[in-house]
Motif scaffolding. Sequence first.
Motif, short mmCIF file in Angstrom:
data_model
loop_
_atom_site.label_atom_id
_atom_site.label_comp_id
_atom_site.label_asym_id
_atom_site.label_seq_id
_atom_site.Cartn_x
_atom_site.Cartn_y
_atom_site.Cartn_z
N ASN A 169 0.84 -1.20 0.00
CA ASN A 169 0.00 0.00 0.00
C ASN A 169 0.88 1.25 0.00
O ASN A 169 0.58 2.23 -0.71
N ASP A 170 1.98 1.22 0.77
CA ASP A 170 2.93 2.35 0.76
C ASP A 170 3.64 2.44 -0.57
O ASP A 170 3.93 3.55 -1.06
N LYS A 197 1.31 4.21 -2.83
CA LYS A 197 1.18 5.62 -2.48
C LYS A 197 2.41 6.42 -2.92
O LYS A 197 2.30 7.54 -3.42
N GLN A 198 3.60 5.84 -2.73
CA GLN A 198 4.84 6.54 -3.06
C GLN A 198 5.24 6.37 -4.53
O GLN A 198 6.24 6.93 -4.96
#
Length: 736
Positions: free
Chosen positions: A294-295, A298-299
Amino acid sequence: MFLYLLASLITALILSILIILYFISKWRESSKKAYLLFEQNKLQYQKNIELESVLAEKQKEKEWYCNVFNNTKDMVYVHDITDDLLPGKFLDVNDAMCKNLKYTREQLVQMTPMDIEAIDTPVATAGYSKSDLAVLPDNYIHSQAYKLATRNARQLVDRLIKENQIVHECSFEDRNGNSVPVSIAARIVQFMGRKVVMCTAQDISEQLAAKHALYESRQRFQDFFVHSPIGIAIYDAQRKMVDVNQSCLRMFGVPDNEQFAKFNIFDNSFMTEDVRQRMSKGESIKYEATIDFNDVIKQSLFITSKTSVAHFSILINNMGYDNDFNPRGFCAQIQDISEHRQAEIELRENEKQLRQAEKMEAIGSLAGGIAHDFNNILTPILGYAELTLRMASGNPATEKCMQGIIKAGSRAKDLVNQILTYFRKSDDSEEEVRPTLVTPIIKEVLALQRKAMSPEMEINRMLKAEHDTVMANATKIHQVFMNLCTNAYHAMRDMGKGTLEVTTSNFIMDRRSKRKFPEFKEGEYLQISIKDTGCGMNKETMARIFEPFFTTKKKGEGTGMGLSVVQGIIKKLNGAISVESEPGKGSVFHVMLPTVEAKAFVETSSTNEILPTGTECILLVDDEPDVLEMMTHMLQSIHYKVIAASTGDTALRLFRNNPDEFNFVITDQAMPGITGMELAAEILSIRSNIPIILVTGFPENISPEKTQSIGIRELIIKPLILSDLAKIIRRELDKK
C-alpha cells in the motif's frame, strides 16, 4: 718351279703379314672399345652408388612418411576425383582409419568416401514427411537418399577445386553400422601428374558430447531460471539488472522487467544499516524485507498489483571476482515467506493450545481422582436409597424422600460422567454407538426448549439436510443440542425476546476444503448451526468458553461444564465445533459431524420388569467398608448368598480354600495389594468357568476388550444401580 714356290712363299708371307696387321688393328680397336667400356662401366658404377644412396634416402623418407601417416590418431586418407567430379576410390588410408572404421586396408582401397559416409534419411531435405516414409518402399527411399548424397558430394568437390582446401563435418559409418562424427580438412595435392584429394578426418564425438552437455547445462539453467518457484534476478558488475524470472515478477506483482528494475534490492528502505554496509562491500548477504505494498503504491515506487503486507527473504550472491578483484555480477534469490510467517503465528497459537491441553490434562488427572472417590461415595448413597425405596413400599412420605435422594444422586452421577467424558476418562463401552438420525433429536430438543422459553421468543427451524445419519450415541447427541439450545435461551433471557434459529445442511469435504479443515477426512459432513440474537460474547470470553468450570452465568445457574462436555463428545465423534459472536449481535455455534450411509437405528422404550433374583453364592470384594456393606445388603435383598472380603488377598484365600462354594464373583478394581484384574486372573486360573464382574469408580487404562481378554464377563462403572446389577448377574449365571 722354284720361282713358283718362291712366289707362293712370298705371297703366303704377304698374306700372313696382312692378316697379322689386320688382327693387330682389330686388337687395337678392341682394346680401345674395352677401355671405353671400362670407363663407361666405371661411370655407371659411380652412378649406381649415387642412385642407391638416393634410393636409401627415399626409403627413409617413405618409412618416415608411413610412420607419420599410420601413427597419427586422426584418420588420414587420399582419394581420386572422377571425371564427373565425384570422390573416387581411396588411393591410400592410414591405420587409424582402418581401426576406427573396422575395415582392412585392402577393403578400403576398393571403396570410395561415399561408401563410408553415413547417409541420412531424406525427410525434410528431400520433401518427405514421416507418414510418407512409412508407406514408401525401402529401396526407393535408399535410392533417393543416395541421389541426395551424390549431389552433396559433387558440391563439396566443386567447392574444393575452386578453393583448393575446405573443412566440413559429416559422419562416417563403420563396418558394424555405427556412426562416427568427424571434422574433415580436405585439400588438393599433385600426385604423379594428376590432382588428388588428401583428407584428415578428426573424430569429434567427444567435442559433440561436450557441446551437447554444455547445451544441456545451459538449458537446465534456463529451465531452472524460467520455471523456478524462487524469484531470481541477475545483475552485472555495475548492479544493473540483466534479467529476472516470472516468479520474481509475480511475487512483487509487477508487469515487466522494467518495473522490477525500479526496486533496488542493493539499497532500499527495507534494509537494515548493517546489511546496507555489508552490501556496499560486495559481500554475499541474506536479509528479510517486510514490504507494505500500500505504501509502495502511495509513493509510486513501482507499478504493482499487490496490496497489504508481504514478507520476503532475499539472498544476494556475489558471482566471483575478475583479475582486478571486482565482482563479476550478482544473483539475487527472493522467496515470499508470508506463508511461513503465518505458519509461525499459527505455531505459536498451537503452542498456546498445547499448553492449554497440558493444563487440561493435569486438571483431568485431578478430576479423575475426584471422580473415583466421588463414585465410591455415591455408590452407598444410591444403593441404600434404592433399598430403602423398595422397603418403603406403601409409605408415600418415605418414598418421596428416597426418590429425592436418588434424583440428587443421579444428578451427581451425571456430573461425574460429564467430567470423565470431557477428559476422555469414561468407558466408551457404556456408550453404544450406532447410526443415528439427528433431525428427530433436534426436533425433540426444540420441542422441550419451546416449553421453557417465553412467548416473545421465537424458534426458527431450517432443517434442510438430506443426509443426517451419523455414528453416535443418541443420548449424547441429545445432550449436545440440549446444552447449546439452553445456552442460546439463557443468552436471550435477560432481553425477554429474541429468536433461536437452528439450521442443518450437508457439505462435501474435498481436497480444497481440507486446506481449511486439515484435521478432517474427505467425505460428506452434516453441519448444524444454532444461532441466537442474544447478548453475544467478546473475544476474551470466546477464547475460554470450552474451558471446564468456566461460566458467565450467575452463581447456582451453571457448573461451567456444559460446553466442555459438548466439545468432548463432538471430538469423540470425529467432528468439530466452532463459534462466531460479537457483543450485542448474538452468537452462532457450528457443529460438524461426519455422515454415514446406513439405516438409522430407532430406539424403542423398554417396559419395566420385576428384578430377577437368585439363591447362588456370590464372593463380593471391595476395600471401601460402606460400599461393601451396602452391596451386601443390595444382593441379599434379591435373595443371593453373599460372602464379603475387604481385600483381594482375603478373597483369593477364601476362594482357594473352597473354590466350588462360589457361583459368582464381584470385585472392585482399585484395592491395596492385589488389584481386581489380578484377583480375577488368579481365580480364573483355579476355576476358568466362574463368571466375574469387575467394578471401578475410575476406568482409567481399563477397557472392555482388556477385561474380556482376561476372562472377566462385565465391566461396571460406579455408582451401581440395583436393577442393572441384578440383570447382569442373572444373565451370566443363566449362561452357565
